[in-house]
Design a protein around this motif. Sequence first.
Motif, PDB file in Angstrom:
ATOM      1  N   SER A  49       0.832  -1.208   0.000  1.00 33.88           N
ATOM      2  CA  SER A  49       0.000   0.000   0.000  1.00 33.88           C
ATOM      3  C   SER A  49       0.863   1.254   0.000  1.00 33.88           C
ATOM      4  CB  SER A  49      -0.918   0.011   1.225  1.00 33.88           C
ATOM      5  OG  SER A  49      -1.841  -1.044   1.171  1.00 33.88           O
ATOM      6  N   GLN A  50       1.905   1.265   0.825  1.00 36.00           N
ATOM      7  CA  GLN A  50       2.787   2.418   0.915  1.00 36.00           C
ATOM      8  C   GLN A  50       3.493   2.674  -0.413  1.00 36.00           C
ATOM      9  OE1 GLN A  50       5.410   1.883   4.273  1.00 36.00           O
ATOM     10  NE2 GLN A  50       3.723   1.747   5.732  1.00 36.00           N
ATOM     11  N   LYS A  51       3.892   1.614  -1.076  1.00 37.13           N
ATOM     12  CA  LYS A  51       4.558   1.743  -2.368  1.00 37.13           C
ATOM     13  C   LYS A  51       3.603   2.318  -3.413  1.00 37.13           C
ATOM     14  CE  LYS A  51       7.230  -0.870  -5.782  1.00 37.13           C
ATOM     15  NZ  LYS A  51       7.766  -2.213  -6.164  1.00 37.13           N
ATOM     16  N   GLU A  52       2.360   1.836  -3.397  1.00 31.09           N
ATOM     17  CA  GLU A  52       1.355   2.330  -4.351  1.00 31.09           C
ATOM     18  C   GLU A  52       1.074   3.814  -4.139  1.00 31.09           C
ATOM     19  OE1 GLU A  52      -1.976  -0.463  -5.737  1.00 31.09           O
ATOM     20  OE2 GLU A  52      -1.560  -1.165  -3.704  1.00 31.09           O
ATOM     21  N   VAL A  53       0.967   4.225  -2.852  1.00 31.03           N
ATOM     22  CA  VAL A  53       0.684   5.623  -2.550  1.00 31.03           C
ATOM     23  C   VAL A  53       1.873   6.501  -2.940  1.00 31.03           C
ATOM     24  CG1 VAL A  53       0.171   7.280  -0.723  1.00 31.03           C
ATOM     25  CG2 VAL A  53      -0.953   5.060  -0.719  1.00 31.03           C
ATOM     26  N   LEU A  54       3.081   5.999  -2.738  1.00 31.91           N
ATOM     27  CA  LEU A  54       4.275   6.758  -3.118  1.00 31.91           C
ATOM     28  C   LEU A  54       4.299   7.016  -4.621  1.00 31.91           C
ATOM     29  CD1 LEU A  54       6.924   8.092  -2.370  1.00 31.91           C
ATOM     30  CD2 LEU A  54       8.045   5.856  -2.550  1.00 31.91           C
ATOM     31  N   GLU A  55       3.855   6.050  -5.399  1.00 30.16           N
ATOM     32  CA  GLU A  55       3.789   6.240  -6.852  1.00 30.16           C
ATOM     33  C   GLU A  55       2.799   7.355  -7.209  1.00 30.16           C
ATOM     34  OE1 GLU A  55       5.732   4.898  -9.272  1.00 30.16           O
ATOM     35  OE2 GLU A  55       6.829   4.230  -7.490  1.00 30.16           O
ATOM     36  N   ILE A  56       1.685   7.410  -6.484  1.00 32.09           N
ATOM     37  CA  ILE A  56       0.714   8.497  -6.685  1.00 32.09           C
ATOM     38  C   ILE A  56       1.349   9.830  -6.299  1.00 32.09           C
ATOM     39  CG2 ILE A  56      -1.514   9.442  -5.982  1.00 32.09           C
ATOM     40  CD1 ILE A  56      -1.782   6.900  -7.632  1.00 32.09           C
ATOM     41  N   ALA A  57       2.084   9.830  -5.182  1.00 31.12           N
ATOM     42  CA  ALA A  57       2.744  11.048  -4.719  1.00 31.12           C
ATOM     43  C   ALA A  57       3.706  11.591  -5.772  1.00 31.12           C
ATOM     44  CB  ALA A  57       3.488  10.776  -3.412  1.00 31.12           C
TER      45      ALA A  57
END
Length: 260
Positions: A49-57
């Motif tokens: 989840s953290q990796k996915e959100v970082l990509e959005i960031a």
Amino acid sequence: MKRISVICGFLMSMWLSAQKIEVLNFATFHMGETPDTAKVKFDPKSEKSQKEVLEIAKLLAEFKPTVICVEVLPAENEKIQNDYQNFLKNKDFKTVYEGEVSLLAYQIAKIANVKKIYGIDEQETGQYNYRLGEQLKNQVDNVTYKRFITTFIEGFGKQENLSVKEKLIDYNKESTLQGLIEANADILTHVSTANNFEGADEAAKYYRRNLRMYSNLNQIPLSENDKVLIISGATHAAFFSEFLKRSPKYKTVDVFDYLK
């Protein structure tokens, strides 16, 4: 004389347009604890989840915001600024603000070198009863609300197996934003007893909260060179989208120019 008036009006409209501040209004789900009735399945501690959100960031940071606004009370602006600075200094720092604030806003701010993060939330308008349509007895129309909410919930249930990015893409679609205003406020105008306005009065609380949040945005010191990123729950973003369309001060930027 008429020609001069038309030319002056055109030049004035061009000048006003040129002065407008760019705003990227981003709708998200709450990525941590939330009192909201509708919750999205998401594990903020999951590495995936953290990796996915970082990509959005990283995608949203390409907007190059100078100011980020989040769903935190303005009274906590100093606290959130200190929290963000500690986040920058120490990668192992446990942030006070979690969910989309630390996972998304802080990461975008770090990548884009944003100096200021502001809270624009508002919570003083009283408890809002989302479930009035299920509780009020002797309603004039006891069908419309139930039919709409059932269909609405079924639609959101289909998102469960989507990736974080896919969910956020769906949240930021115009059709979703309009549906959220209807589901969280307007549908309650169908909820009332004879000659009364129970549902409309309840919906007015939510309109008032969002208008006050928008007023909080308008109280932030900004220059025409600023670029503002608003990160908020999708229903708030839906209201902001409507307000921003009519604003003499702001110019909205298409989320999908970045959320690709």
